[in-house]
Scaffold this active site. Structure first.
Site, PDB file in Angstrom:
ATOM      1  N   GLU A 191      -5.081  -2.499  11.257  1.00 34.33           N
ATOM      2  CA  GLU A 191      -4.922  -1.063  11.505  1.00 34.33           C
ATOM      3  C   GLU A 191      -4.993  -0.284  10.192  1.00 34.33           C
ATOM      4  O   GLU A 191      -4.565  -0.777   9.152  1.00 34.33           O
ATOM      5  CB  GLU A 191      -3.544  -0.797  12.127  1.00 34.33           C
ATOM      6  CG  GLU A 191      -3.383  -1.398  13.491  1.00 34.33           C
ATOM      7  CD  GLU A 191      -1.941  -1.335  13.992  1.00 34.33           C
ATOM      8  OE1 GLU A 191      -1.182  -0.439  13.579  1.00 34.33           O
ATOM      9  OE2 GLU A 191      -1.590  -2.208  14.803  1.00 34.33           O
ATOM     10  N   CYS A 200      -3.460   4.889   4.995  1.00 35.93           N
ATOM     11  CA  CYS A 200      -2.563   3.740   4.936  1.00 35.93           C
ATOM     12  C   CYS A 200      -3.418   2.504   5.223  1.00 35.93           C
ATOM     13  O   CYS A 200      -4.010   2.384   6.295  1.00 35.93           O
ATOM     14  CB  CYS A 200      -1.472   3.931   5.983  1.00 35.93           C
ATOM     15  SG  CYS A 200      -0.289   2.596   6.003  1.00 35.93           S
ATOM     16  N   CYS A 224       1.410 -10.852   8.982  1.00 35.69           N
ATOM     17  CA  CYS A 224       2.280 -10.902   7.806  1.00 35.69           C
ATOM     18  C   CYS A 224       3.256 -12.048   7.990  1.00 35.69           C
ATOM     19  O   CYS A 224       3.663 -12.349   9.114  1.00 35.69           O
ATOM     20  CB  CYS A 224       3.051  -9.585   7.691  1.00 35.69           C
ATOM     21  SG  CYS A 224       4.119  -9.491   6.231  1.00 35.69           S
ATOM     22  N   CYS A 256      10.273  -9.505   8.168  1.00 29.87           N
ATOM     23  CA  CYS A 256      11.272  -8.419   8.245  1.00 29.87           C
ATOM     24  C   CYS A 256      11.598  -8.163   9.725  1.00 29.87           C
ATOM     25  O   CYS A 256      10.695  -8.047  10.557  1.00 29.87           O
ATOM     26  CB  CYS A 256      10.754  -7.146   7.579  1.00 29.87           C
ATOM     27  SG  CYS A 256      10.408  -7.369   5.827  1.00 29.87           S
ATOM     28  N   CYS A 297      10.063  -5.109  11.881  1.00 36.70           N
ATOM     29  CA  CYS A 297       8.641  -4.805  11.697  1.00 36.70           C
ATOM     30  C   CYS A 297       7.772  -5.510  12.740  1.00 36.70           C
ATOM     31  O   CYS A 297       7.906  -6.724  12.956  1.00 36.70           O
ATOM     32  CB  CYS A 297       8.222  -5.232  10.291  1.00 36.70           C
ATOM     33  SG  CYS A 297       6.497  -4.893   9.946  1.00 36.70           S
ATOM     34  N   CYS A 308       3.568   0.571  13.042  1.00 34.55           N
ATOM     35  CA  CYS A 308       2.516  -0.221  12.423  1.00 34.55           C
ATOM     36  C   CYS A 308       2.525  -1.662  12.929  1.00 34.55           C
ATOM     37  O   CYS A 308       3.555  -2.308  12.966  1.00 34.55           O
ATOM     38  CB  CYS A 308       2.723  -0.195  10.921  1.00 34.55           C
ATOM     39  SG  CYS A 308       1.325  -0.827  10.086  1.00 34.55           S
TER      40      CYS A 308
HETATM   41  N1  SAH Z   1       4.820  -5.474   3.243  1.00 31.65           N
HETATM   42  C1  SAH Z   1       4.917  -4.240   2.535  1.00 31.65           C
HETATM   43  C2  SAH Z   1       3.987  -3.163   3.035  1.00 31.65           C
HETATM   44  C3  SAH Z   1       3.803  -3.008   4.502  1.00 31.65           C
HETATM   45  S1  SAH Z   1       5.150  -2.365   5.438  1.00 31.65           S
HETATM   46  C4  SAH Z   1       6.345  -3.766   2.475  1.00 31.65           C
HETATM   47  O1  SAH Z   1       7.209  -4.425   3.038  1.00 31.65           O
HETATM   48  O2  SAH Z   1       6.621  -2.781   1.813  1.00 31.65           O
HETATM   49  C5  SAH Z   1       5.210  -0.670   5.001  1.00 31.65           C
HETATM   50  C6  SAH Z   1       6.579  -0.057   5.123  1.00 31.65           C
HETATM   51  O3  SAH Z   1       6.947   0.119   6.500  1.00 31.65           O
HETATM   52  C7  SAH Z   1       7.693  -0.881   4.504  1.00 31.65           C
HETATM   53  O4  SAH Z   1       8.584  -0.056   3.820  1.00 31.65           O
HETATM   54  C8  SAH Z   1       8.344  -1.485   5.727  1.00 31.65           C
HETATM   55  O5  SAH Z   1       9.636  -1.935   5.449  1.00 31.65           O
HETATM   56  C9  SAH Z   1       8.259  -0.343   6.687  1.00 31.65           C
HETATM   57  N2  SAH Z   1       8.455  -0.665   8.084  1.00 31.65           N
HETATM   58  C10 SAH Z   1       8.057  -1.753   8.764  1.00 31.65           C
HETATM   59  N3  SAH Z   1       8.432  -1.680  10.068  1.00 31.65           N
HETATM   60  C11 SAH Z   1       9.046  -0.495  10.201  1.00 31.65           C
HETATM   61  C12 SAH Z   1       9.642   0.163  11.298  1.00 31.65           C
HETATM   62  N4  SAH Z   1       9.697  -0.384  12.503  1.00 31.65           N
HETATM   63  N5  SAH Z   1      10.182   1.387  11.059  1.00 31.65           N
HETATM   64  C13 SAH Z   1      10.150   1.954   9.843  1.00 31.65           C
HETATM   65  N6  SAH Z   1       9.599   1.379   8.768  1.00 31.65           N
HETATM   66  C14 SAH Z   1       9.062   0.161   8.944  1.00 31.65           C
END
Ligand code: SAH
Length: 339
Positions: A93, A106, A113, A117, A120, A329
């Protein structure tokens, strides 16, 4: 013979290939400009090269393309979310955001991934593969072609962990820089791959580092971000200080507020004690709700921000864009693959 992926070649690599073909070196610069400035998709469009040379190029090289599998356009603010198909059928995406100062994209750095987390959607089914430099560039070029906009900035905040695909991401950034796109207009977001933050600092590329923090004690952070078990907050903060010292670039800390997890007054106090006195920026984000997870948006975003501001921290709340095409995302990719 397999054709070479020409979009992923730096100018120096392209020059070497062109010399090998018995052509003059300046031809490489001409081709590079066609690919990365004029952004053509066919060798035939390179009209300052002879027909014979163009023919030879298309026998030896290919120009990567992405297919738009889905395009969602927000009726509220023109945000566009693209689901792109890669040449092997994988999907990723990209999100095009329309800001007052220009368009920002973006960009995804991996298909899936493996960072895990908990909040996510991109990591739910693990990592399929790393993206190539051409696939990161193509997200920009296809989005520009489709939207007829010129990108002003790029954030590596799409699917994937950029520092888990370090070599390809660095190569992509170098090609971008060679094409005249200043790396000051790029932000790289990481969940905290500490050893790679040091490697990135050494390269002094000038990109802004965004660190996804989301909690300010090891106990809380480890519960939602497995990477914290490998690199704890002390090591992460040391790496951030090193990045700032080496590059002079202020770090941006991302903090998604999740109800009952990290949004209390106590959590705000912990964040102040972690970041107080640092030259940094805190970006507060109301968490995007992911249907497979129980995390909910915090109702205390403003209260949390006020506590930080009162303590002298530079804290802003990220404006929600594309609320009507939401799908946090990674969700479009998930739906398309029924993962
Ligand atoms: N892997 C990298 C970049 C991709 S995620 C990272 O962790 O920074 C991009 C951002 O979106 C990160 O800050 C991540 O923690 C956040 N993110 C992921 N899922 C999310 C969600 N459900 N709500 C808000 N932020 C989210």
């Amino acid at each position: 013979m397999d054709k070479t992926d020409i979009l992923s070649l730096s100018l120096e690599e392209l020059s070497a290939k062109i010399l090998e073909m018995g052509e003059k070196k300046f031809r490489a610069k001409q081709i590079f400009d066609w690919l990365h400035i004029k952004k053509v998709t066919e060798f035939e469009e390179m009209t300052n090269l002879s027909a014979q040379f163009r023919e030879e190029l298309s026998r030896n090289f290919y120009i990567n393309r992405l297919i738009i599998k889905k395009r969602l356009v927000s009726k509220i603010d023109n945000t566009v979310k693209y689901l792109y198909e890669l040449s092997d059928g994988e999907t990723i995406e990209s999100v095009l955001m329309d800001y007052k100062h220009g368009a920002a994209l973006c960009v995804s750095t991996q298909a899936g991934c493996r960072m895990g987390c908990k909040f996510c959607a991109s990591t739910l089914a693990g990592k399929a593969r790393d993206l190539l430099p051409c696939e990161m560039l193509s997200q920009m070029y296809e989005s520009e072609r489709d939207s007829k906009k010129i990108l002003d900035s790029v954030v590596l905040m799409g699917i994937g962990e950029p520092l888990d695909n370090f070599d390809n991401v660095v190569k992509y950034l170098k090609i971008l820089e060679e094409s005249g796109f200043s790396l000051r207009r790029v932000s790289l977001s990481t969940c905290g791959v500490v050893d790679r933050i040091y490697d990135l600092a050494k390269l002094k590329l000038g990109v802004t580092l965004s660190v996804s923090l989301h909690a300010a004690t090891d106990e809380k952070r480890s519960q939602i971000m497995p990477i914290n078990n490998k690199f704890g907050l002390k090591e992460l903060m040391k790496a951030c200080d090193d990045y700032f010292a080496a590059t002079g670039r202020r770090i941006s800390f991302e903090y998604s507020l999740i109800e009952g997890v990290n949004d209390s007054e106590e959590s705000a106090a912990e964040l102040i004690s972690l970041l107080g006195g640092k030259n940094c920026h805190v970006n507060l984000i109301p968490v995007n709700e992911v249907k497979e997870r129980e995390f909910r948006k915090s109702p205390y975003v403003e209260r949390f921000q006020k506590i930080l501001l009162d303590a002298g921290l530079n804290a802003t709340v990220r404006r929600t864009l594309g609320a009507d095409i939401n799908a946090a995302c990674g969700q479009l990719r998930r739906e398309s693959k029924k993962l």
